[in-house]
Design a protein around this motif. Structure first.
Motif, PDB file in Angstrom:
ATOM      1  N   MET A  51      41.730  36.982  41.020  1.00  0.00           N
ATOM      2  CA  MET A  51      40.592  37.277  41.879  1.00  0.00           C
ATOM      3  C   MET A  51      40.654  38.718  42.383  1.00  0.00           C
ATOM      4  O   MET A  51      39.635  39.364  42.485  1.00  0.00           O
ATOM      5  CB  MET A  51      40.589  36.275  43.044  1.00  0.00           C
ATOM      6  CG  MET A  51      39.319  36.269  43.800  1.00  0.00           C
ATOM      7  SD  MET A  51      38.030  35.689  42.711  1.00  0.00           S
ATOM      8  CE  MET A  51      36.741  35.444  43.829  1.00  0.00           C
ATOM      9  N   LYS A  52      41.860  39.185  42.710  1.00  0.00           N
ATOM     10  CA  LYS A  52      42.015  40.556  43.196  1.00  0.00           C
ATOM     11  C   LYS A  52      41.656  41.557  42.102  1.00  0.00           C
ATOM     12  O   LYS A  52      41.076  42.603  42.380  1.00  0.00           O
ATOM     13  CB  LYS A  52      43.437  40.777  43.691  1.00  0.00           C
ATOM     14  CG  LYS A  52      43.639  42.127  44.288  1.00  0.00           C
ATOM     15  CD  LYS A  52      44.650  42.076  45.388  1.00  0.00           C
ATOM     16  CE  LYS A  52      44.866  43.463  45.907  1.00  0.00           C
ATOM     17  NZ  LYS A  52      44.425  43.644  47.250  1.00  0.00           N
ATOM     18  N   THR A  53      41.990  41.237  40.854  1.00  0.00           N
ATOM     19  CA  THR A  53      41.664  42.117  39.735  1.00  0.00           C
ATOM     20  C   THR A  53      40.155  42.260  39.584  1.00  0.00           C
ATOM     21  O   THR A  53      39.660  43.354  39.326  1.00  0.00           O
ATOM     22  CB  THR A  53      42.268  41.566  38.430  1.00  0.00           C
ATOM     23  OG1 THR A  53      43.656  41.372  38.612  1.00  0.00           O
ATOM     24  CG2 THR A  53      42.026  42.510  37.278  1.00  0.00           C
ATOM     25  N   ILE A  54      39.433  41.187  39.784  1.00  0.00           N
ATOM     26  CA  ILE A  54      37.975  41.233  39.677  1.00  0.00           C
ATOM     27  C   ILE A  54      37.398  42.119  40.780  1.00  0.00           C
ATOM     28  O   ILE A  54      36.483  42.907  40.537  1.00  0.00           O
ATOM     29  CB  ILE A  54      37.383  39.809  39.737  1.00  0.00           C
ATOM     30  CG1 ILE A  54      37.795  39.027  38.483  1.00  0.00           C
ATOM     31  CG2 ILE A  54      35.867  39.853  39.876  1.00  0.00           C
ATOM     32  CD1 ILE A  54      37.434  37.580  38.505  1.00  0.00           C
ATOM     33  N   ARG A  55      37.949  42.027  41.990  1.00  0.00           N
ATOM     34  CA  ARG A  55      37.474  42.870  43.091  1.00  0.00           C
ATOM     35  C   ARG A  55      37.719  44.344  42.797  1.00  0.00           C
ATOM     36  O   ARG A  55      36.884  45.185  43.101  1.00  0.00           O
ATOM     37  CB  ARG A  55      38.166  42.484  44.392  1.00  0.00           C
ATOM     38  CG  ARG A  55      37.653  41.218  44.988  1.00  0.00           C
ATOM     39  CD  ARG A  55      38.258  40.994  46.345  1.00  0.00           C
ATOM     40  NE  ARG A  55      38.023  39.615  46.747  1.00  0.00           N
ATOM     41  CZ  ARG A  55      38.740  38.956  47.599  1.00  0.00           C
ATOM     42  NH1 ARG A  55      39.778  39.535  48.164  1.00  0.00           N
ATOM     43  NH2 ARG A  55      38.463  37.717  47.905  1.00  0.00           N
ATOM     44  N   ILE A  56      38.872  44.642  42.224  1.00  0.00           N
ATOM     45  CA  ILE A  56      39.179  46.036  41.876  1.00  0.00           C
ATOM     46  C   ILE A  56      38.210  46.544  40.827  1.00  0.00           C
ATOM     47  O   ILE A  56      37.695  47.666  40.929  1.00  0.00           O
ATOM     48  CB  ILE A  56      40.645  46.167  41.401  1.00  0.00           C
ATOM     49  CG1 ILE A  56      41.596  45.923  42.568  1.00  0.00           C
ATOM     50  CG2 ILE A  56      40.900  47.530  40.769  1.00  0.00           C
ATOM     51  CD1 ILE A  56      43.048  45.804  42.176  1.00  0.00           C
ATOM     52  N   LEU A  57      37.925  45.734  39.819  1.00  0.00           N
ATOM     53  CA  LEU A  57      36.974  46.134  38.773  1.00  0.00           C
ATOM     54  C   LEU A  57      35.568  46.327  39.336  1.00  0.00           C
ATOM     55  O   LEU A  57      34.870  47.282  38.970  1.00  0.00           O
ATOM     56  CB  LEU A  57      36.954  45.099  37.642  1.00  0.00           C
ATOM     57  CG  LEU A  57      38.184  45.072  36.745  1.00  0.00           C
ATOM     58  CD1 LEU A  57      38.104  43.902  35.771  1.00  0.00           C
ATOM     59  CD2 LEU A  57      38.339  46.388  36.009  1.00  0.00           C
ATOM     60  N   ILE A  58      35.167  45.434  40.232  1.00  0.00           N
ATOM     61  CA  ILE A  58      33.842  45.558  40.849  1.00  0.00           C
ATOM     62  C   ILE A  58      33.767  46.828  41.685  1.00  0.00           C
ATOM     63  O   ILE A  58      32.778  47.572  41.616  1.00  0.00           O
ATOM     64  CB  ILE A  58      33.507  44.301  41.691  1.00  0.00           C
ATOM     65  CG1 ILE A  58      33.258  43.115  40.765  1.00  0.00           C
ATOM     66  CG2 ILE A  58      32.307  44.551  42.598  1.00  0.00           C
ATOM     67  CD1 ILE A  58      33.126  41.786  41.471  1.00  0.00           C
ATOM     68  N   HIS A  59      34.814  47.100  42.454  1.00  0.00           N
ATOM     69  CA  HIS A  59      34.835  48.323  43.261  1.00  0.00           C
ATOM     70  C   HIS A  59      34.805  49.564  42.372  1.00  0.00           C
ATOM     71  O   HIS A  59      34.134  50.545  42.688  1.00  0.00           O
ATOM     72  CB  HIS A  59      36.066  48.337  44.172  1.00  0.00           C
ATOM     73  CG  HIS A  59      36.115  49.530  45.064  1.00  0.00           C
ATOM     74  ND1 HIS A  59      35.237  49.698  46.113  1.00  0.00           N
ATOM     75  CD2 HIS A  59      36.901  50.626  45.055  1.00  0.00           C
ATOM     76  CE1 HIS A  59      35.494  50.850  46.712  1.00  0.00           C
ATOM     77  NE2 HIS A  59      36.503  51.432  46.082  1.00  0.00           N
ATOM     78  N   TRP A  60      35.517  49.525  41.262  1.00  0.00           N
ATOM     79  CA  TRP A  60      35.528  50.636  40.305  1.00  0.00           C
ATOM     80  C   TRP A  60      34.133  50.876  39.733  1.00  0.00           C
ATOM     81  O   TRP A  60      33.653  52.006  39.668  1.00  0.00           O
ATOM     82  CB  TRP A  60      36.538  50.323  39.209  1.00  0.00           C
ATOM     83  CG  TRP A  60      36.714  51.365  38.149  1.00  0.00           C
ATOM     84  CD1 TRP A  60      36.725  52.723  38.318  1.00  0.00           C
ATOM     85  CD2 TRP A  60      36.908  51.140  36.768  1.00  0.00           C
ATOM     86  NE1 TRP A  60      36.936  53.346  37.111  1.00  0.00           N
ATOM     87  CE2 TRP A  60      37.046  52.394  36.142  1.00  0.00           C
ATOM     88  CE3 TRP A  60      36.988  49.997  35.990  1.00  0.00           C
ATOM     89  CZ2 TRP A  60      37.256  52.538  34.776  1.00  0.00           C
ATOM     90  CZ3 TRP A  60      37.211  50.145  34.628  1.00  0.00           C
ATOM     91  CH2 TRP A  60      37.327  51.393  34.039  1.00  0.00           C
TER      92      TRP A  60
END
Length: 120
Positions: free
Chosen positions: A1-10
């Motif tokens: 889930m944290k990886t998805i948030r990082i990708l979305i923020h990117w």
């Protein structure tokens, strides 16, 4: 889930870069892939160099009531423009404006992303 948030923020950061460059004629971004690279490099520069530079320039920042922070941000943006091919800024004032507009656009886009995640 944290990886998805990082990708979305990117992706949001890259979109903010493209929108800011579109709004400012003195800022040139080669395309969305270049904006993705700019987002990564800007994040790295802000993560590694900014804390040290903020600490080193603290006296002048205090004397100028925080306005030197804008200068520091502008210089870091100009550093990223020198590093990333396909990203050009026509001068100091365009870099300053880009930093301000980028922060505003990024805030708006982040608020939309947070609203969507709150609905889930």
């Amino acid at each position: 889930m944290k990886t998805i948030r990082i990708l979305i923020h990117w992706l949001i950061s890259a979109l903010a870069i493209v929108i800011s460059a579109y709004l400012l004629p003195g800022v040139h971004v080669g395309g969305f892939v270049t904006a993705l690279i700019i987002a990564v490099v800007l994040g790295a520069v802000n993560g590694f160099f900014r804390p040290v530079l903020v600490l080193l320039t603290l006296p002048i920042t205090v004397l100028t009531f925080g306005t030197f922070f804008f200068v520091l941000n502008t210089l870091l943006i100009m550093l990223v423009a020198a590093i990333v091919p396909g990203f050009a800024i026509d001068g100091f004032w365009w870099a300053l404006l880009f930093g301000i507009v980028l922060a505003l656009v990024n805030t708006v886009l982040d608020s939309f992303a947070r609203d969507e995640s709150a609905k889930e």
